[in-house]
Motif scaffolding. Structure first.
Motif, PDB file in Angstrom:
ATOM      1  N   PHE A   1      58.493  97.026  -0.895  1.00  8.32           N
ATOM      2  CA  PHE A   1      59.252  96.535  -0.479  1.00  8.32           C
ATOM      3  C   PHE A   1      60.167  97.460  -0.650  1.00  8.32           C
ATOM      4  O   PHE A   1      61.386  96.942  -0.197  1.00  8.32           O
ATOM      5  CB  PHE A   1      59.758  95.223  -1.212  1.00  8.32           C
ATOM      6  N   ARG A   2      60.242  98.681  -0.527  1.00  6.58           N
ATOM      7  CA  ARG A   2      61.181  99.727  -0.691  1.00  6.58           C
ATOM      8  C   ARG A   2      60.889 100.123   0.312  1.00  6.58           C
ATOM      9  O   ARG A   2      61.644 101.461   1.008  1.00  6.58           O
ATOM     10  CB  ARG A   2      61.093 100.811  -1.430  1.00  6.58           C
TER      11      ARG A   2
ATOM     12  N   PRO B   1      70.368  97.389   2.015  1.00  3.82           N
ATOM     13  CA  PRO B   1      70.711  95.389   1.239  1.00  3.82           C
ATOM     14  C   PRO B   1      72.521  95.814   1.350  1.00  3.82           C
ATOM     15  O   PRO B   1      73.003  94.619   1.879  1.00  3.82           O
ATOM     16  CB  PRO B   1      70.421  95.640  -0.141  1.00  3.82           C
TER      17      PRO B   1
ATOM     18  N   TYR C   1      63.125  98.986 -14.198  1.00  2.00           N
ATOM     19  CA  TYR C   1      62.393  97.800 -12.836  1.00  2.00           C
ATOM     20  C   TYR C   1      61.264  97.379 -14.411  1.00  2.00           C
ATOM     21  O   TYR C   1      60.464  96.443 -14.674  1.00  2.00           O
ATOM     22  CB  TYR C   1      62.089  97.833 -11.855  1.00  2.00           C
TER      23      TYR C   1
ATOM     24  N   PRO D   1      67.180  93.160   2.832  1.00  2.00           N
ATOM     25  CA  PRO D   1      65.984  92.556   1.807  1.00  2.00           C
ATOM     26  C   PRO D   1      67.035  93.155   0.494  1.00  2.00           C
ATOM     27  O   PRO D   1      67.658  93.749   0.098  1.00  2.00           O
ATOM     28  CB  PRO D   1      65.044  93.640   2.053  1.00  2.00           C
ATOM     29  N   ASP D   2      66.721  91.427  -0.102  1.00  2.00           N
ATOM     30  CA  ASP D   2      67.533  91.027  -1.819  1.00  2.00           C
ATOM     31  C   ASP D   2      66.576  91.748  -2.421  1.00  2.00           C
ATOM     32  O   ASP D   2      65.098  91.116  -3.239  1.00  2.00           O
ATOM     33  CB  ASP D   2      68.246  90.199  -2.190  1.00  2.00           C
ATOM     34  N   LEU D   3      66.450  93.052  -3.045  1.00  2.00           N
ATOM     35  CA  LEU D   3      65.677  93.673  -3.876  1.00  2.00           C
ATOM     36  C   LEU D   3      65.006  92.857  -4.649  1.00  2.00           C
ATOM     37  O   LEU D   3      63.506  92.851  -5.515  1.00  2.00           O
ATOM     38  CB  LEU D   3      65.953  94.924  -4.453  1.00  2.00           C
TER      39      LEU D   3
ATOM     40  N   GLN E   1      61.337  91.277  -5.574  1.00  2.00           N
ATOM     41  CA  GLN E   1      60.262  91.705  -6.570  1.00  2.00           C
ATOM     42  C   GLN E   1      60.226  90.354  -7.285  1.00  2.00           C
ATOM     43  O   GLN E   1      58.353  90.087  -7.774  1.00  2.00           O
ATOM     44  CB  GLN E   1      60.943  92.806  -7.151  1.00  2.00           C
TER      45      GLN E   1
END
Length: 364
Positions: free
Chosen positions: A69-70, A76, A111, A328-330, A334
């Protein structure tokens, strides 16, 4: 003094141990075939292999969810401040709060450390822990997709066995043609079509169902249950129409592979009724592909249907994922990706563990 031939004595002893049967076992005796369940050591080895594979898959999902997703285009911070007067210092402050100013390797280690302890982070746009957001939306998804999976699995299994057992007939041709058509139809397109026909109304057909949402928000008690069921009709119908088609085709194909088996000819030669031959002999041996698909569909219960939930504005995890991906709301993307993929991995693992109970040869 009498003498006994050793071979005669051995044959007599073998016959006594075998209950007087010649050779100790009769052809076709269950004791001479594959045991009904796999032996413990073999099954434990099989179990260990499947569990280790599931753990490796979860770790792969953890890594993939971070980097995948990066590469999605979009900033964002810029997306959340669009249309608002924001200075460069304020943008830098937001990036620092979200940890986006850190090197990628540092973001990755943070993360992974949080995810392994069950902390999925905090949503950028909702400013809530991701775990709380998922817990709030999960019941709506379980209700919608759970009802749909039960309905289309039962319908697909029943129609698939009927079509295969009477293959070539008019009913088989109609069922197969309809299933192939529905399977090739995109679910979002079918949902939009149902909204146009049954919500907006076309010609003499009035609008019977709401266009979206889970409830009208003006009812309580038993009336609220009926209101939610009323809102569920079109999204459930969309999911059932596509899902039953896949279940029917897979069940039909696997049962057709078993139709020419010698054991079915033997069962009929013994005088068993045709329905009994199908239920007790043919269907159980054709269940492995269908069981795999049913467990995968159960994994979809937690994942929901992103397209269908978005089309019908259903407040579940699928619609939440669409909202998160648009920023995108990472952290939220995720976290949802981990939940979706984890549900599929767990259901595949349960399917693998159920195989030896259906076919003892699998766990040997």
């Amino acid at each position: 003094m009498t003498t006994t031939n050793p071979s005669v004595a051995r044959a007599h002893e073998d016959g006594r141990r075998g209950g007087g049967r010649r050779g100790g076992r009769r052809p076709g005796d269950r004791s001479s075939s594959v045991p009904p369940y796999p032996r413990a050591p073999a099954y434990l080895t099989y179990l260990a292999g499947k569990l280790s594979g599931a753990v490796v898959s979860l770790l792969a999902v953890l890594v993939t969810g971070f980097f995948l997703f990066r590469i999605v285009p979009g900033d964002p911070v810029a997306a959340m401040t669009r249309g608002m007067p924001t200075s460069a210092e304020q943008l830098a402050t937001l990036r620092r709060q979200f940890g986006l100013d850190l090197p990628v390797w540092r973001q990755f280690t943070d993360y992974c450390g949080r995810a392994l302890t069950g902390d999925l982070g905090t949503s950028y746009q909702f400013r809530q822990p991701v775990g709380e957001l998922i817990a709030q939306r999960l019941p709506a998804t379980l209700l919608l997709t759970g009802v749909a999976v039960v309905l289309y699995s039962a319908l697909g299994l029943w129609l698939g066995t009927r079509s295969a057992w009477r293959h070539g007939g008019l009913g088989d041709r109609l069922n197969t043609g309809l299933a192939l058509t529905l399977w090739s139809v995109p679910s979002f397109w079918l949902g939009l079509l149902l909204i146009i026909v049954f919500s907006v109304g076309v010609g003499p057909v009035p609008g019977l169902f709401p266009t979206g949402g889970m409830s009208s928000g003006t009812t309580t008690g038993p009336a609220q249950v009926l209101d939610v069921a009323h809102h569920m009709v079109l999204p459930v119908l969309t999911l059932v129409a596509v899902g039953y088609a896949q279940t029917l085709l897979v069940t039909r194909a696997s049962l057709l592979d078993e139709m020419g088996g010698d054991y079915l000819v033997t069962a009929r030669a013994k005088g068993l009724r045709d329905d009994l031959v199908r239920r007790r002999h043919a269907v159980p041996n054709a269940l492995l592909p269908t069981v795999t698909m049913v467990f995968i569909n159960l994994g979809h219960v937690a994942a929901g249907s992103i397209l269908v939930e978005t089309v019908f504005s259903w407040p579940g995890l699928g619609g939440l994922f669409y909202q998160a991906l648009s920023v995108p709301d990472l952290p939220l993307v995720q976290g949802l990706f981990m939940v979706f993929a984890g549900a599929m991995i767990v259901m595949n693992l349960l399917a693998d563990l159920a195989y030896p109970l259906l076919d003892p040869r699998v766990g040997r």
